[in-house]
Design a protein around this motif. Sequence first.
Motif, short mmCIF file in Angstrom:
data_model
loop_
_atom_site.label_atom_id
_atom_site.label_comp_id
_atom_site.label_asym_id
_atom_site.label_seq_id
_atom_site.Cartn_x
_atom_site.Cartn_y
_atom_site.Cartn_z
N ASN A 7 4.47 -80.44 -12.81
CA ASN A 7 5.33 -80.32 -11.63
C ASN A 7 6.64 -81.12 -11.74
OD1 ASN A 7 4.17 -82.82 -11.39
ND2 ASN A 7 3.55 -82.59 -9.27
N LYS A 8 6.79 -81.90 -12.82
CA LYS A 8 8.03 -82.67 -13.01
C LYS A 8 8.97 -82.07 -14.05
CE LYS A 8 6.34 -87.10 -11.47
NZ LYS A 8 6.29 -88.53 -11.78
N ILE A 9 8.52 -81.07 -14.76
CA ILE A 9 9.35 -80.50 -15.83
C ILE A 9 10.29 -79.46 -15.23
CG2 ILE A 9 9.37 -79.26 -18.02
CD1 ILE A 9 6.47 -80.22 -18.42
N ARG A 10 11.59 -79.67 -15.39
CA ARG A 10 12.59 -78.75 -14.84
C ARG A 10 13.23 -77.88 -15.92
NH1 ARG A 10 9.93 -79.21 -11.08
NH2 ARG A 10 10.16 -80.79 -9.51
N ASN A 11 13.32 -78.38 -17.13
CA ASN A 11 13.95 -77.66 -18.22
C ASN A 11 13.03 -76.52 -18.67
OD1 ASN A 11 14.27 -77.08 -21.18
ND2 ASN A 11 16.04 -78.43 -20.91
N THR A 12 13.53 -75.29 -18.66
CA THR A 12 12.72 -74.10 -18.99
C THR A 12 12.16 -74.19 -20.40
OG1 THR A 12 14.07 -72.77 -17.51
CG2 THR A 12 12.75 -71.58 -19.13
N HIS A 13 12.96 -74.62 -21.35
CA HIS A 13 12.49 -74.71 -22.74
C HIS A 13 11.33 -75.71 -22.85
CE1 HIS A 13 12.76 -74.19 -27.04
NE2 HIS A 13 12.73 -75.51 -27.17
N VAL A 14 11.47 -76.86 -22.19
CA VAL A 14 10.40 -77.87 -22.23
C VAL A 14 9.16 -77.35 -21.51
CG1 VAL A 14 9.76 -80.22 -21.54
CG2 VAL A 14 12.04 -79.76 -22.45
N ARG A 15 9.35 -76.63 -20.40
CA ARG A 15 8.19 -76.06 -19.69
C ARG A 15 7.42 -75.11 -20.61
NH1 ARG A 15 7.63 -76.60 -14.16
NH2 ARG A 15 6.59 -74.62 -13.84
N ASN A 16 8.13 -74.26 -21.33
CA ASN A 16 7.47 -73.32 -22.25
C ASN A 16 6.72 -74.07 -23.35
OD1 ASN A 16 8.44 -71.16 -20.79
ND2 ASN A 16 10.19 -70.85 -22.11
N LEU A 17 7.35 -75.08 -23.90
CA LEU A 17 6.74 -75.89 -24.95
C LEU A 17 5.47 -76.58 -24.45
CD1 LEU A 17 7.23 -77.01 -27.88
CD2 LEU A 17 8.31 -78.96 -26.76
N MET A 18 5.55 -77.20 -23.30
CA MET A 18 4.40 -77.91 -22.75
C MET A 18 3.29 -76.95 -22.30
SD MET A 18 5.17 -80.92 -23.40
CE MET A 18 3.87 -81.82 -22.60
N ALA A 19 3.65 -75.76 -21.84
CA ALA A 19 2.64 -74.76 -21.48
C ALA A 19 1.83 -74.39 -22.71
CB ALA A 19 3.30 -73.52 -20.87
N ALA A 20 2.50 -74.14 -23.83
CA ALA A 20 1.80 -73.79 -25.07
C ALA A 20 0.91 -74.94 -25.54
CB ALA A 20 2.81 -73.41 -26.14
#
Length: 134
Positions: free
Chosen positions: A45-58
């Motif tokens: 819920n703290k990740i705003r950067n789309t690229h970082v969100r995708n990386l952390m989701a994986a």
Amino acid sequence: DMRCVLYSDRAVARSNGWLVSVEPYHAKAEHLWPKLNSGGRHSWNKIRNTHVRNLMAAKFYKMNMFRLPELKSIDVILWHDADYKRDWFHSHGSFADRLHHQLKGFPLVIEKHPLRSTVSSELEPAIGRALTNT
């Protein structure tokens, strides 16, 4: 018995016998497994950067594979990155037998990297990825 599971963020037209899960467990982790939420800067819920969100989701699926309901009661897990071009499925002999042979009684086998052979040789590429991805 063997179960092939694909975790994806989009529907798959043909599953070819794979169990395909599009359930966004990474986005529901705080509710499903509240103790996983550290509240740190990479908490979902703290990740705003789309690229970082995708990386952390994986990364969530790799780090929490034993929590995923599709993998309950599985004895051996082979985690295969879709970007890595190794063909595990089309060679001689039973796929399950080959996996068990690789394990040799150990709970985990990590495949040799195709380009690097030491932890230190991964440092520079990892630093580069961290600088651009986080």
